[in-house]
Design a protein around this motif. Structure first.
Motif, PDB file in Angstrom:
ATOM      1  N   ILE A   1      14.621  32.961  41.493  1.00 50.38           N
ATOM      2  CA  ILE A   1      13.229  32.705  41.940  1.00 50.38           C
ATOM      3  C   ILE A   1      13.335  34.065  42.871  1.00 50.38           C
ATOM      4  O   ILE A   1      14.156  34.777  43.803  1.00 50.38           O
ATOM      5  CB  ILE A   1      13.488  31.316  42.901  1.00 50.38           C
ATOM      6  CG1 ILE A   1      13.485  30.551  41.837  1.00 50.38           C
ATOM      7  CG2 ILE A   1      12.481  31.705  44.274  1.00 50.38           C
ATOM      8  CD1 ILE A   1      11.894  30.451  41.281  1.00 50.38           C
ATOM      9  N   GLY A   2      12.101  35.094  42.622  1.00 55.19           N
ATOM     10  CA  GLY A   2      11.883  35.845  43.440  1.00 55.19           C
ATOM     11  C   GLY A   2      11.185  36.510  44.715  1.00 55.19           C
ATOM     12  O   GLY A   2      11.380  37.219  45.451  1.00 55.19           O
ATOM     13  N   ALA A   3      10.249  34.950  45.021  1.00 56.50           N
ATOM     14  CA  ALA A   3       9.341  34.485  45.699  1.00 56.50           C
ATOM     15  C   ALA A   3       8.868  33.302  46.045  1.00 56.50           C
ATOM     16  O   ALA A   3       9.563  32.453  44.576  1.00 56.50           O
ATOM     17  CB  ALA A   3       8.237  35.875  45.740  1.00 56.50           C
ATOM     18  N   GLU A   4       8.195  33.508  46.772  1.00 57.17           N
ATOM     19  CA  GLU A   4       8.086  31.128  46.815  1.00 57.17           C
ATOM     20  C   GLU A   4       6.197  30.930  47.658  1.00 57.17           C
ATOM     21  O   GLU A   4       6.032  32.850  48.852  1.00 57.17           O
ATOM     22  CB  GLU A   4       8.844  30.218  47.880  1.00 57.17           C
ATOM     23  CG  GLU A   4       8.589  29.156  48.449  1.00 57.17           C
ATOM     24  CD  GLU A   4       9.301  28.133  48.498  1.00 57.17           C
ATOM     25  OE1 GLU A   4       9.144  26.309  48.640  1.00 57.17           O
ATOM     26  OE2 GLU A   4      10.793  28.577  47.517  1.00 57.17           O
ATOM     27  N   ILE A   5       5.936  30.663  48.156  1.00 55.02           N
ATOM     28  CA  ILE A   5       4.225  29.897  47.928  1.00 55.02           C
ATOM     29  C   ILE A   5       4.698  28.614  48.263  1.00 55.02           C
ATOM     30  O   ILE A   5       4.747  28.255  48.016  1.00 55.02           O
ATOM     31  CB  ILE A   5       2.865  30.494  47.347  1.00 55.02           C
ATOM     32  CG1 ILE A   5       3.242  31.750  46.595  1.00 55.02           C
ATOM     33  CG2 ILE A   5       2.355  29.836  47.804  1.00 55.02           C
ATOM     34  CD1 ILE A   5       1.952  31.988  45.547  1.00 55.02           C
TER      35      ILE A   5
ATOM     36  N   VAL B 222       8.422  33.481  40.623  1.00 56.83           N
ATOM     37  CA  VAL B 222       7.390  32.844  41.999  1.00 56.83           C
ATOM     38  C   VAL B 222       8.259  31.447  42.025  1.00 56.83           C
ATOM     39  O   VAL B 222       7.349  30.612  40.839  1.00 56.83           O
ATOM     40  CB  VAL B 222       5.909  33.421  41.822  1.00 56.83           C
ATOM     41  CG1 VAL B 222       5.495  32.964  43.104  1.00 56.83           C
ATOM     42  CG2 VAL B 222       5.825  35.025  41.460  1.00 56.83           C
ATOM     43  N   ARG B 223       8.341  30.571  42.929  1.00 59.67           N
ATOM     44  CA  ARG B 223       8.003  29.247  43.265  1.00 59.67           C
ATOM     45  C   ARG B 223       7.398  28.662  43.796  1.00 59.67           C
ATOM     46  O   ARG B 223       6.999  29.458  45.003  1.00 59.67           O
ATOM     47  CB  ARG B 223       9.639  28.490  43.184  1.00 59.67           C
ATOM     48  CG  ARG B 223       9.395  27.354  43.662  1.00 59.67           C
ATOM     49  CD  ARG B 223      11.675  26.871  44.220  1.00 59.67           C
ATOM     50  NE  ARG B 223      12.074  27.482  45.246  1.00 59.67           N
ATOM     51  CZ  ARG B 223      12.871  28.185  45.554  1.00 59.67           C
ATOM     52  NH1 ARG B 223      13.941  28.239  44.180  1.00 59.67           N
ATOM     53  NH2 ARG B 223      12.666  28.860  46.893  1.00 59.67           N
ATOM     54  N   ILE B 224       6.131  27.664  43.345  1.00 61.03           N
ATOM     55  CA  ILE B 224       4.990  26.838  44.282  1.00 61.03           C
ATOM     56  C   ILE B 224       6.343  25.500  45.242  1.00 61.03           C
ATOM     57  O   ILE B 224       6.136  24.740  44.247  1.00 61.03           O
ATOM     58  CB  ILE B 224       4.321  26.593  43.836  1.00 61.03           C
ATOM     59  CG1 ILE B 224       3.700  27.533  42.561  1.00 61.03           C
ATOM     60  CG2 ILE B 224       2.766  25.767  44.939  1.00 61.03           C
ATOM     61  CD1 ILE B 224       3.038  29.233  43.428  1.00 61.03           C
ATOM     62  N   GLY B 225       6.019  25.665  46.114  1.00 59.57           N
ATOM     63  CA  GLY B 225       7.609  25.198  46.827  1.00 59.57           C
ATOM     64  C   GLY B 225       6.476  23.702  47.590  1.00 59.57           C
ATOM     65  O   GLY B 225       7.149  22.509  48.286  1.00 59.57           O
TER      66      GLY B 225
END
Length: 211
Positions: A65-69, A142-145
């Motif tokens: 994972i490199g970023a989260e939303i 990208v993870r949708i949190g």
């Protein structure tokens, strides 16, 4: 291209991913922590927890994972925008360790935290937010949190490649439902179900390749 992933999103038998009402004292409303007890029992969550299938699946949350939303209601309780000292639920070193994009209609300066997490605040559509998150992710996924509304919006927009849900055998009756507006979701995904001794069922949805 990097993938867009959802992991460890727990839902009740009647499809609710959180209870109501949310507050500082009750982040998940009347659901309390019942949706997440399966995860709290794992080694993934803390030292001394159990290994096994729940633990192994939960750990996929961290991989590549490199970023989260996330949505504004995951970042804080109602009214957090008016608290200049609010920096999220997670203390000075949040568990994300990546650029993290919070979807909100109210502008806010970025907040840089310990451990590599910087919160950026966006008033953007799912597609616009994903474009910014991918640019920040450095080629990683990208993870949708969450919460449920944000996940539902990204799935409805056709932007989620991998969706991992955990069906917990409780009935909440009210709260925020994941499934509303997602009729025939199964057409676009291959689905695998794994039940574990904890009583939960892990459901993984992987987007079918397009012709």
């Amino acid at each position: 291209m990097s993938l867009t992933r959802v992991h460890n999103l727990s839902v009740s038998l009647d499809g609710f991913a959180t209870g109501e009402p949310q507050s500082l004292e009750a982040p998940f409303g009347h659901a309390g922590e019942r949706l997440h007890e399966w995860m709290f029992a794992t080694c993934f969550w803390g030292e001394g927890g159990a290994t096994g299938v729940d633990d192994a699946i939960a750990r996929r949350h961290e991989e590549g994972i490199g970023a989260e939303i996330m949505g504004a209601n995951k970042f804080g309780p109602p009214g957090w925008h008016d608290d200049p000292d609010w920096k999220g639920w997670w203390g000075p070193n949040p568990p994300f360790h990546t650029p993290t994009f919070v979807l909100t209609h109210r502008p806010h300066d970025p907040i840089e935290m310990e451990g590599g997490t910087t919160f950026h605040f966006l008033d953007a559509t799912p597609a616009e937010a994903l474009e910014k998150a991918r640019a920040a992710a450095g080629g990683k996924d990208v993870r949708i949190g969450g919460g449920a509304t944000v996940v539902r919006d990204f799935v409805a927009a056709g932007l989620v490649d991998h969706l991992h849900l955990v069906q917990v055998p409780i009935v909440l009756g009210r709260g925020v439902r994941l499934w509303d507006g997602l009729a025939a979701l199964e057409v676009d995904y291959t689905i695998e179900a794994v039940s574990t001794p904890s009583g939960v069922t892990h459901l993984t949805f992987d987007r079918r390749p397009t012709a």
